[in-house]
Design a protein around this motif. Structure first.
Motif, PDB file in Angstrom:
ATOM      1  N   LEU A 135      31.698  50.244 -11.959  1.00  0.00           N
ATOM      2  CA  LEU A 135      30.389  49.992 -12.305  1.00  0.00           C
ATOM      3  C   LEU A 135      29.588  48.677 -12.322  1.00  0.00           C
ATOM      4  CD1 LEU A 135      27.318  51.239 -13.646  1.00  0.00           C
ATOM      5  CD2 LEU A 135      29.277  50.857 -16.048  1.00  0.00           C
ATOM      6  N   PHE A 141      25.088  49.219 -19.360  1.00  0.00           N
ATOM      7  CA  PHE A 141      24.793  50.607 -19.474  1.00  0.00           C
ATOM      8  C   PHE A 141      22.809  50.311 -19.353  1.00  0.00           C
ATOM      9  CE2 PHE A 141      28.239  51.743 -22.618  1.00  0.00           C
ATOM     10  CZ  PHE A 141      29.047  51.594 -21.534  1.00  0.00           C
ATOM     11  N   TRP A 197      21.144  50.607 -12.001  1.00  0.00           N
ATOM     12  CA  TRP A 197      21.835  50.331 -11.233  1.00  0.00           C
ATOM     13  C   TRP A 197      20.749  49.919 -10.005  1.00  0.00           C
ATOM     14  CZ3 TRP A 197      21.090  57.378 -12.335  1.00  0.00           C
ATOM     15  CH2 TRP A 197      21.986  57.073 -13.036  1.00  0.00           C
ATOM     16  N   SER A 217      19.506  53.849 -14.523  1.00  0.00           N
ATOM     17  CA  SER A 217      20.588  52.791 -15.843  1.00  0.00           C
ATOM     18  C   SER A 217      21.683  54.015 -16.276  1.00  0.00           C
ATOM     19  CB  SER A 217      20.115  52.024 -16.347  1.00  0.00           C
ATOM     20  OG  SER A 217      19.138  52.847 -17.818  1.00  0.00           O
ATOM     21  N   CYS A 218      21.829  53.322 -16.896  1.00  0.00           N
ATOM     22  CA  CYS A 218      23.609  54.205 -17.400  1.00  0.00           C
ATOM     23  C   CYS A 218      22.299  54.867 -18.768  1.00  0.00           C
ATOM     24  CB  CYS A 218      24.569  53.865 -17.666  1.00  0.00           C
ATOM     25  SG  CYS A 218      25.620  53.349 -16.457  1.00  0.00           S
ATOM     26  N   GLU A 219      22.054  53.710 -19.298  1.00  0.00           N
ATOM     27  CA  GLU A 219      21.502  54.305 -20.987  1.00  0.00           C
ATOM     28  C   GLU A 219      19.736  55.702 -20.195  1.00  0.00           C
ATOM     29  OE1 GLU A 219      19.098  51.716 -23.925  1.00  0.00           O
ATOM     30  OE2 GLU A 219      18.361  51.110 -22.242  1.00  0.00           O
ATOM     31  N   TYR A 233      20.418  58.246 -18.281  1.00  0.00           N
ATOM     32  CA  TYR A 233      21.021  58.830 -17.746  1.00  0.00           C
ATOM     33  C   TYR A 233      21.729  59.438 -19.055  1.00  0.00           C
ATOM     34  CZ  TYR A 233      25.378  61.469 -17.120  1.00  0.00           C
ATOM     35  OH  TYR A 233      27.117  62.153 -17.229  1.00  0.00           O
ATOM     36  N   LYS A 262      21.203  63.334 -20.151  1.00  0.00           N
ATOM     37  CA  LYS A 262      22.406  64.120 -19.304  1.00  0.00           C
ATOM     38  C   LYS A 262      22.506  65.768 -19.895  1.00  0.00           C
ATOM     39  CE  LYS A 262      27.114  64.011 -20.790  1.00  0.00           C
ATOM     40  NZ  LYS A 262      28.517  63.567 -21.203  1.00  0.00           N
ATOM     41  N   THR A 319      27.212  58.380 -12.149  1.00  0.00           N
ATOM     42  CA  THR A 319      26.909  58.547 -13.340  1.00  0.00           C
ATOM     43  C   THR A 319      28.618  58.858 -13.846  1.00  0.00           C
ATOM     44  OG1 THR A 319      27.460  61.266 -12.630  1.00  0.00           O
ATOM     45  CG2 THR A 319      25.031  60.280 -12.875  1.00  0.00           C
ATOM     46  N   CYS A 349      29.721  55.530 -15.025  1.00  0.00           N
ATOM     47  CA  CYS A 349      28.599  54.979 -16.647  1.00  0.00           C
ATOM     48  C   CYS A 349      29.608  56.009 -17.592  1.00  0.00           C
ATOM     49  CB  CYS A 349      27.829  56.027 -16.371  1.00  0.00           C
ATOM     50  SG  CYS A 349      26.213  55.006 -15.520  1.00  0.00           S
ATOM     51  N   GLU A 350      30.260  56.696 -17.248  1.00  0.00           N
ATOM     52  CA  GLU A 350      30.841  57.766 -18.212  1.00  0.00           C
ATOM     53  C   GLU A 350      32.257  57.256 -18.478  1.00  0.00           C
ATOM     54  OE1 GLU A 350      30.432  60.426 -19.815  1.00  0.00           O
ATOM     55  OE2 GLU A 350      28.713  61.630 -18.926  1.00  0.00           O
ATOM     56  N   ARG A 385      31.921  54.089 -20.640  1.00  0.00           N
ATOM     57  CA  ARG A 385      31.340  54.632 -21.650  1.00  0.00           C
ATOM     58  C   ARG A 385      32.847  54.481 -22.593  1.00  0.00           C
ATOM     59  NH1 ARG A 385      27.045  58.258 -24.139  1.00  0.00           N
ATOM     60  NH2 ARG A 385      28.171  60.383 -22.797  1.00  0.00           N
TER      61      ARG A 385
END
Length: 267
Positions: free
Chosen positions: A60, A80, A84, A103-105, A107, A111, A130, A133-134, A137
Motif C-alpha cells: 500500500l 486510507f 492512490w 483511495s482506500c477510504e 473503496y 465495497k 484493493t 487496502c484490505e 485494514r
C-alpha cells in the motif's frame, strides 16, 4: 533514513500505472517493523515487541500518489485517506451506476462482492490496490498476540504441501466446487502439482504448476481474529501461462497447537 527506506521511496517513484500490471508481484511496502519477523524464535512467546509486523511485500505505501512513512499501526490508518497513484472507474455488476475510486477510504465505502473495474485492462491494478487496502485494514486493527506457532520462515519450496487447498489455482467455478467438496484433497499441492519454485525474497516466491503461475507473498503477522494467537496474512497472485486470466487473493491463516495450518478467512 535507512538505506532500505530510501530504496523504497526510489522504487515507488517508478511504480506508476500501467506498470503496476507488470510488476504487481514485487515487494513495495516499507516499514521500520519489517526486520522483527526474521529475528524471532519458533514456538511460544509471551511479550511481542510489536502488535503487528509487516514485510516489504505490504504494497500500500508504494501505491499512493505521495510518499508516506509507515512505522506504526496508527501510521497505516492514515494511508486510507491518501490518494492512490491513479483513480479507477468501477461498477457493481448487480446494479447500475459508475463510481470513481481514488483511495482506500472510498473503496471501503463502496465495497461490494461484485465490484470491479469498468475497463478490463484496469482490473489487475484494481485488485492490487484493493488487496493492499484490505491488508492495511487488517494490520491496523490487529490485536496483541501472546503465543505463536508460526515458523520464522513460511515461504519455502514445500509449503504448498502444507497450506490449505483454498490457495490452489482453479479457474473453473464447477471445478472449484468439486475441489472444495472433495475430502480426499486437503492441501494446495493436492490440486496444483508444483513443478518449479523460485524464491524472490524471504517473504515472496513464485510457484509454477502445469500452465499456471502463482506468486505467494507473506504480507504481515499479527492477531487478526483476536484469539491471542499470532496469525499470518498471505497474498497469492494467480495467472495462466499464455492467457489473460489473473487474480489476487488475500488469506488469513494460523497454525494450531497440533502444528497444522488452519484457514481463518479469505478477504
Amino acid at each position: 533514513m535507512t538505506k532500505s527506506k530510501i530504496m523504497c521511496f526510489l522504487d515507488k517513484e517508478i511504480f506508476r500505472f500501467p506498470l503496476v500490471l507488470l510488476v504487481s508481484g514485487l515487494a513495495l511496502g516499507c516499514s521500520a517493523a519489517n526486520d522483527g519477523i526474521s529475528d524471532r524464535e519458533d514456538g511460544e512467546y509471551s511479550t511481542p515487541t510489536l502488535t503487528a509486523q509487516w514485510t516489504d511485500a505490504f504494497a500500500l505505501p508504494g501505491l499512493l500518489a505521495d510518499d508516506v512513512m509507515t512505522v506504526s499501526q496508527q501510521d497505516i490508518q492514515t494511508l486510507f485517506t491518501k490518494k492512490w497513484y491513479a483513480s479507477i472507474d468501477v461498477k457493481n455488476t448487480l446494479k447500475q451506476g459508475i463510481s470513481t475510486l481514488s483511495s482506500c477510504e472510498m473503496y471501503f465505502n463502496n465495497k461490494t462482492s461484485d465490484l470491479r473495474a469498468i475497463r478490463d485492462n484496469e482490473q489487475s491494478a484494481f485488485l492490487e490496490l484493493t488487496s493492499a487496502c484490505e491488508a492495511g485494514r487488517l494490520i491496523s486493527n490487529a490485536a496483541p498476540s501472546s503465543k505463536t506457532y508460526l515458523p520464522k520462515q513460511i515461504i519455502s519450496n514445500d509449503i504448498a504441501s502444507q497450506l490449505p487447498k483454498n490457495l490452489a489455482l482453479v479457474t473453473s467455478k464447477s471445478e472449484w466446487k468439486s475441489v472444495m467438496t472433495n475430502a480426499s484433497k486437503q492441501y494446495w499441492a493436492d490440486i496444483n502439482t508444483i513443478v518449479e519454485f523460485e524464491r524472490l525474497s524471504d517473504y515472496q516466491a513464485v510457484y509454477l504448476s502445469d500452465g499456471g503461475k502463482q506468486v505467494l507473498s507473506e504480507i504481515a503477522r499479527g492477531d487478526f481474529d483476536s484469539d491471542g494467537y499470532e496469525d499470518v496474512l498471505l497474498k497469492i497472485e494467480d495467472s495462466l501461462e499464455g492467457g489473460s486470466y489473473s487474480n489476487i487473493r488475500l488469506f488469513g491463516l494460523t497454525i494450531t497447537v497440533e502444528g497444522k495450518w488452519r484457514l481463518l478467512a479469505q478477504y
